[in-house]
Structure formats: C-alpha cells, structure tokens
Design a protein around this motif. Sequence first.
Motif, mmCIF file in Angstrom:
data_model
loop_
_atom_site.group_PDB
_atom_site.id
_atom_site.type_symbol
_atom_site.label_atom_id
_atom_site.label_comp_id
_atom_site.label_asym_id
_atom_site.label_seq_id
_atom_site.Cartn_x
_atom_site.Cartn_y
_atom_site.Cartn_z
ATOM 1 N N UNK A 1 0.864 -1.171 -0.067
ATOM 2 C CA UNK A 1 0.047 -0.011 0.045
ATOM 3 C C UNK A 1 0.706 1.251 -0.102
ATOM 4 N N UNK A 2 0.437 2.350 -0.110
ATOM 5 C CA UNK A 2 0.939 3.610 0.153
ATOM 6 C C UNK A 2 0.464 4.549 1.344
ATOM 7 N N UNK A 3 1.154 5.449 1.605
ATOM 8 C CA UNK A 3 0.707 6.617 2.610
ATOM 9 C C UNK A 3 -0.438 7.335 1.830
ATOM 10 N N UNK A 4 -1.423 7.730 2.755
ATOM 11 C CA UNK A 4 -2.516 8.485 2.194
ATOM 12 C C UNK A 4 -1.940 9.946 1.773
ATOM 13 N N UNK A 5 -2.410 10.574 0.518
ATOM 14 C CA UNK A 5 -1.623 11.766 -0.008
ATOM 15 C C UNK A 5 -1.507 11.816 -1.249
ATOM 16 N N UNK A 6 -0.589 12.346 -2.053
ATOM 17 C CA UNK A 6 -0.115 12.379 -3.376
ATOM 18 C C UNK A 6 0.875 11.280 -3.607
ATOM 19 N N UNK A 7 0.690 10.316 -4.574
ATOM 20 C CA UNK A 7 1.467 9.256 -4.692
ATOM 21 C C UNK A 7 1.826 9.320 -6.175
ATOM 22 N N UNK A 8 2.769 9.438 -6.710
ATOM 23 C CA UNK A 8 3.076 9.753 -8.230
ATOM 24 C C UNK A 8 3.749 8.737 -8.958
ATOM 25 N N UNK A 9 4.204 7.646 -8.348
ATOM 26 C CA UNK A 9 4.815 6.713 -8.891
ATOM 27 C C UNK A 9 4.858 5.185 -8.485
ATOM 28 N N UNK A 10 5.189 4.280 -8.911
ATOM 29 C CA UNK A 10 4.496 2.979 -8.396
ATOM 30 C C UNK A 10 5.758 2.643 -7.276
ATOM 31 N N UNK A 11 6.817 3.176 -7.420
ATOM 32 C CA UNK A 11 7.744 2.897 -6.339
ATOM 33 C C UNK A 11 7.238 3.386 -4.923
ATOM 34 N N UNK A 12 6.201 4.357 -4.828
ATOM 35 C CA UNK A 12 5.653 4.940 -3.569
ATOM 36 C C UNK A 12 4.735 3.547 -2.914
ATOM 37 N N UNK A 13 4.542 2.870 -3.632
ATOM 38 C CA UNK A 13 3.656 1.582 -3.029
ATOM 39 C C UNK A 13 4.929 0.722 -2.282
ATOM 40 N N UNK A 14 5.322 1.152 -1.397
ATOM 41 C CA UNK A 14 6.463 0.618 -0.521
ATOM 42 C C UNK A 14 6.036 0.269 0.876
ATOM 43 N N UNK A 15 4.859 0.188 0.997
ATOM 44 C CA UNK A 15 4.700 -0.366 2.454
ATOM 45 C C UNK A 15 4.073 -1.547 2.454
ATOM 46 N N UNK A 16 4.646 -2.572 3.018
ATOM 47 C CA UNK A 16 4.474 -3.876 2.724
ATOM 48 C C UNK A 16 3.193 -4.189 4.011
ATOM 49 N N UNK A 17 2.307 -5.214 3.824
ATOM 50 C CA UNK A 17 1.278 -5.336 5.009
ATOM 51 C C UNK A 17 2.144 -6.173 5.950
ATOM 52 N N UNK A 18 1.857 -5.955 7.197
ATOM 53 C CA UNK A 18 2.696 -6.752 8.271
ATOM 54 C C UNK A 18 2.071 -7.902 8.277
ATOM 55 N N UNK A 19 3.127 -8.897 9.169
ATOM 56 C CA UNK A 19 2.279 -10.105 9.693
ATOM 57 C C UNK A 19 0.823 -9.754 10.241
ATOM 58 N N UNK A 20 0.001 -11.112 10.102
ATOM 59 C CA UNK A 20 -1.406 -10.751 10.371
ATOM 60 C C UNK A 20 -2.365 -9.575 9.439
ATOM 61 N N UNK A 21 -1.452 -9.387 8.510
ATOM 62 C CA UNK A 21 -2.465 -8.381 7.754
ATOM 63 C C UNK A 21 -2.415 -8.903 5.928
ATOM 64 N N UNK A 22 -3.104 -8.228 5.436
ATOM 65 C CA UNK A 22 -3.309 -8.385 4.006
ATOM 66 C C UNK A 22 -3.845 -7.184 3.217
ATOM 67 N N UNK A 23 -3.558 -6.978 2.002
ATOM 68 C CA UNK A 23 -4.232 -6.307 1.252
ATOM 69 C C UNK A 23 -4.180 -6.808 -0.076
ATOM 70 N N UNK A 24 -5.479 -6.401 -0.845
ATOM 71 C CA UNK A 24 -5.858 -7.021 -2.220
ATOM 72 C C UNK A 24 -5.172 -6.097 -3.112
ATOM 73 N N UNK A 25 -5.259 -6.465 -4.444
ATOM 74 C CA UNK A 25 -4.587 -5.733 -5.510
ATOM 75 C C UNK A 25 -5.544 -4.318 -5.577
#
Length: 92
Positions: free
Chosen positions: A22-46
């Motif tokens: 996932x990304x932080x809330x706010x303006x995210x302008x590139x794919x590399x902004x998606x740099x927050x991995x879900x932690x153990x015990x969590x998931x995120x769908x596409x």
Amino acid sequence: MVGRYTEDKGAVECKPCDAGTTVSAGVNTKHSDCNIDCKLGEFAALGDIAGCHGCPAGRYENETASAACKLCPVGKSHNKDEIGKKTLASCK
C-alpha cells in the motif's frame, strides 16, 4: 488515495498498488511509492483503497506483503472478534 498511485498528472483514475502493498495517504506519483508492505497478520488485495487489513476470524498470515490470509485448518479457528492473527498456532 491509499492503495493507488498515478504517474499521469490530471489522470482520471489511479493505478493500483501490487497486492500485499500500500501507500501512505496523500499524493503518490509513482509505482515505487507503493512501498509499505502489509505486516504479519495483515493483507491487502490488489489496489485495495483501504490499505492493509487485519486477517479476519478463521484466518492468519505469517508472511509480510500478502494478498490474502491463510485459512485455519478444518475444525480450528479463533474468536470471531480476534483479527490480525499471525501464526497457525493461533488457530485452536
């Protein structure tokens, strides 16, 4: 928007982050902004716009950056109010 980014100024739609990230809330302008991995015990769908979620009852996730949580074995679970379980051992 959480879980999405756009590389095109003025774009009508944003592109989804990869599953498990996932990304932080706010303006995210590139794919590399998606740099927050879900932690153990969590998931995120596409492209999940809500970011990472805790695994629901009856599921667990023992790896980071997961797109889905693993099912507890048949006959095993945990309290329906318990979310975000990280280990198979939590399925009792």
